[in-house]
Design a protein around this motif. Structure first.
Motif, PDB file in Angstrom:
ATOM      1  N   PHE A   1      41.032  38.435  39.765  1.00 14.99           N
ATOM      2  CA  PHE A   1      40.133  37.543  40.705  1.00 14.99           C
ATOM      3  C   PHE A   1      40.129  36.208  40.293  1.00 14.99           C
ATOM      4  CE2 PHE A   1      36.060  36.216  42.507  1.00 14.99           C
ATOM      5  CZ  PHE A   1      36.543  36.097  43.840  1.00 14.99           C
ATOM      6  N   GLU A   2      39.598  35.898  39.064  1.00 15.74           N
ATOM      7  CA  GLU A   2      39.447  34.528  38.517  1.00 15.74           C
ATOM      8  C   GLU A   2      40.682  33.959  38.572  1.00 15.74           C
ATOM      9  OE1 GLU A   2      38.622  37.379  36.940  1.00 15.74           O
ATOM     10  OE2 GLU A   2      36.600  37.431  36.212  1.00 15.74           O
TER      11      GLU A   2
ATOM     12  N   VAL B   1      40.996  32.641  42.132  1.00 13.27           N
ATOM     13  CA  VAL B   1      39.974  31.504  42.456  1.00 13.27           C
ATOM     14  C   VAL B   1      40.697  30.299  41.869  1.00 13.27           C
ATOM     15  CG1 VAL B   1      37.673  30.854  41.936  1.00 13.27           C
ATOM     16  CG2 VAL B   1      37.899  33.278  42.859  1.00 13.27           C
TER      17      VAL B   1
ATOM     18  N   GLU C   1      36.954  35.300  47.697  1.00 18.68           N
ATOM     19  CA  GLU C   1      35.472  35.408  47.905  1.00 18.68           C
ATOM     20  C   GLU C   1      34.956  36.434  46.847  1.00 18.68           C
ATOM     21  OE1 GLU C   1      33.333  33.512  49.905  1.00 18.68           O
ATOM     22  OE2 GLU C   1      34.838  32.553  51.094  1.00 18.68           O
ATOM     23  N   ASP C   2      33.611  36.057  46.481  1.00 16.76           N
ATOM     24  CA  ASP C   2      32.929  37.027  45.475  1.00 16.76           C
ATOM     25  C   ASP C   2      32.072  38.144  46.017  1.00 16.76           C
ATOM     26  OD1 ASP C   2      32.141  38.010  43.231  1.00 16.76           O
ATOM     27  OD2 ASP C   2      31.402  36.554  42.180  1.00 16.76           O
ATOM     28  N   ASP C   3      32.487  38.658  47.315  1.00 20.33           N
ATOM     29  CA  ASP C   3      31.863  39.748  47.951  1.00 20.33           C
ATOM     30  C   ASP C   3      32.219  41.117  48.115  1.00 20.33           C
ATOM     31  OD1 ASP C   3      33.964  39.248  49.401  1.00 20.33           O
ATOM     32  OD2 ASP C   3      33.033  38.741  51.323  1.00 20.33           O
TER      33      ASP C   3
ATOM     34  N   ASP D   1      30.710  45.169  41.648  1.00 22.12           N
ATOM     35  CA  ASP D   1      30.645  43.869  40.861  1.00 22.12           C
ATOM     36  C   ASP D   1      31.787  43.621  39.749  1.00 22.12           C
ATOM     37  OD1 ASP D   1      28.296  43.631  41.700  1.00 22.12           O
ATOM     38  OD2 ASP D   1      27.091  44.686  39.895  1.00 22.12           O
TER      39      ASP D   1
ATOM     40  N   GLY E   1      36.523  41.044  43.226  1.00 24.13           N
ATOM     41  CA  GLY E   1      36.217  39.907  44.217  1.00 24.13           C
ATOM     42  C   GLY E   1      37.258  40.253  45.408  1.00 24.13           C
TER      43      GLY E   1
ATOM     44  N   GLU F   1      40.510  44.212  47.367  1.00 23.55           N
ATOM     45  CA  GLU F   1      39.289  43.573  46.266  1.00 23.55           C
ATOM     46  C   GLU F   1      40.282  43.709  45.234  1.00 23.55           C
ATOM     47  OE1 GLU F   1      35.586  45.277  48.381  1.00 23.55           O
ATOM     48  OE2 GLU F   1      36.223  46.407  46.750  1.00 23.55           O
TER      49      GLU F   1
ATOM     50  N   LYS G   1      37.904  41.761  38.452  1.00 23.40           N
ATOM     51  CA  LYS G   1      37.467  40.538  37.461  1.00 23.40           C
ATOM     52  C   LYS G   1      37.980  40.948  36.120  1.00 23.40           C
ATOM     53  CE  LYS G   1      33.769  39.331  40.637  1.00 23.40           C
ATOM     54  NZ  LYS G   1      32.578  39.469  40.699  1.00 23.40           N
TER      55      LYS G   1
END
Ligand SMILES: CC(C)(COP(=O)(O)OP(=O)(O)OC[C@H]1O[C@@H](n2cnc3c(N)ncnc32)[C@H](O)[C@@H]1OP(=O)(O)O)[C@@H](O)C(=O)NCCC(=O)NCCSC(=O)C[C@H](O)C(=O)O
Length: 353
Positions: free
Chosen positions: A202-203, A206, A314-316, A320, A323, A347, A350
């Motif tokens: 995810f990072e 982003v 989006e971090d949603d 946890d 993302g 999804e 992370k």
């Protein structure tokens, strides 16, 4: 006594007898009609693994119990692409067996996932739209909302809206405006730079989007793998989902059709391209698919490649551990022609977890 197997006699007999038809034409569909599909299938481990293996969807969580548990599943679940393809396959006898092409699909969602093998699938469809094709008088365009349910509990496991070109019994006069519109070409409007994420977490997505935001750039890249279509992908995989569309297994009839040959089931093409894309990311869960379109035919001997554009992150996510990332995936062939495109929300794990 007549020898019915004499070739001349038999040819005459064939000309005079009625054909017991299969499937429905455009004229048979009315908006609001609800069709309960008689075929159904049990989502088996064999079917799941056959689909995933052939489409290069090799995410260990769908194959190995330890990897499945690490991702929050009880055991390796049914892959969403196989669930989607099986839901559609079951509908074909009623909706598209007559030979129309799968043009597109949207709002593909999995409200009841995870789904485990052993689940029996029962499917229903509602006709939501029916339109004349302005460019192809022998066809109409029909859309259905389809729901694949757990036959035991009635829970909806997979739902989507799909559009096909469906043969008409009688061609209609058209103004040809569709064909004229197709000739208008847009000027390419590509950014100056293309950014590829460093990794598949995810990072990484982003960071790539942030880098692209600073310049006239897009996050876009291609995947190396390709999958050449063979008899298994073109004919065996659709039949394994009860997909009886003649487009995939009747060369005789398809030789006199727009494609001139049998073609790959749209769900095989898109799942293969998605498999290539997923092999370069750390998927956590599939969320949904929208705006899917099939642009041109894929046939035996064609190779399916994939291209990805990252649209947003989006971090949603529901966990946890992940993302949410929205992608546009484009499947293309050996001549670099797009054959499929669609957006996908997934999804993505992370790195920190
Ligand atoms: C099928 C094609 C050869 C048609 O090409 P062309 O004549 O150039 O027309 P268009 O592609 O512009 O489309 C024809 C009309 O359909 C409308 N359209 C197109 N997409 C959509 C959509 N997503 N939603 C609604 N309407 C749509 C266009 O606007 C046109 O309308 P009009 O101008 O009024 O005529 C070409 O499209 C093609 O080759 N496509 C690929 C098809 C394919 O390979 N599909 C997958 C394999 S078939 C399959 O999987 C069958 C499956 O088993 C099943 O049973 O469903």
């Amino acid at each position: 006594m007549t020898d019915w197997t004499d070739p001349d006699t038999f040819a005459q007999a064939l000309e005079h007898v009625e054909t017991k038809e299969k499937g429905n034409c455009f004229e048979d569909f009315e908006e609001g009609d609800v069709i309960e599909h008689d075929p159904g299938l049990t989502l088996t481990q064999f079917g799941n693994e056959q689909w995933m293996g052939q489409t290069l969807n090799h995410d260990p969580a769908y194959w190995r119990t330890d990897a499945a548990e690490a991702r929050g599943f009880e055991e390796p679940p049914v892959h969403p692409d196989y669930l989607t393809a099986a839901t559609l396959g079951i509908t074909v006898e009623d909706l598209s067996e007559k030979g129309g092409y799968f043009l597109g699909r949207t709002d593909v969602r999995f409200p009841g996932t995870p789904v485990y093998t052993g689940t029996e699938l029962h499917v229903e469809s509602e006709v939501v739209n029916r339109a004349t094709s302005s460019s192809r008088p022998e066809y109409g365009i029909v859309s259905w909302r389809t729901r694949g349910k757990d036959a035991e509990t009635g829970e909806v496991l997979c739902s989507y809206e799909r559009t096909n070109m469906i043969p008409r019994r009688e061609p209609v006069a058209t103004d040809g405006s569709g064909a004229a519109a197709a000739e208008e070409e847009d000027e390419p409007d590509l950014p100056d730079e293309f950014v590829a994420p460093e990794g598949g977490y995810f990072e990484d997505f982003v960071a790539a989007l942030e880098e692209a935001d600073d310049e006239n750039a897009a996050v876009a890249y291609r995947h190396e793998r390709g999958r050449t279509q063979d008899d298994v992908t073109v004919a065996s995989l659709p039949l394994a989902t009860l997909n009886t569309a003649k487009q995939h297994h009747n060369v005789d009839v398809m030789s006199d059709s727009p494609s001139g040959d049998i073609v790959t089931y749209g769900d095989v093409t898109r799942s293969t391209a998605l498999g290539h894309a997923r092999s370069d990311e750390q998927t956590w869960r599939e969320v949904g698919f929208d705006d899917e379109s099939f642009h041109t035919f894929v046939a035996v001997g064609d190779t399916v490649y994939a291209f990805t554009r990252v649209l947003e992150a989006e971090d949603d996510a529901s966990s946890d551990e992940a993302g949410t990332v929205t992608f546009e995936h484009i499947a293309f062939n050996q001549d670099d022609e797009p054959v499929y495109s669609g957006t996908r929300t997934a999804e993505i794990r992370k790195r920190s977890n």
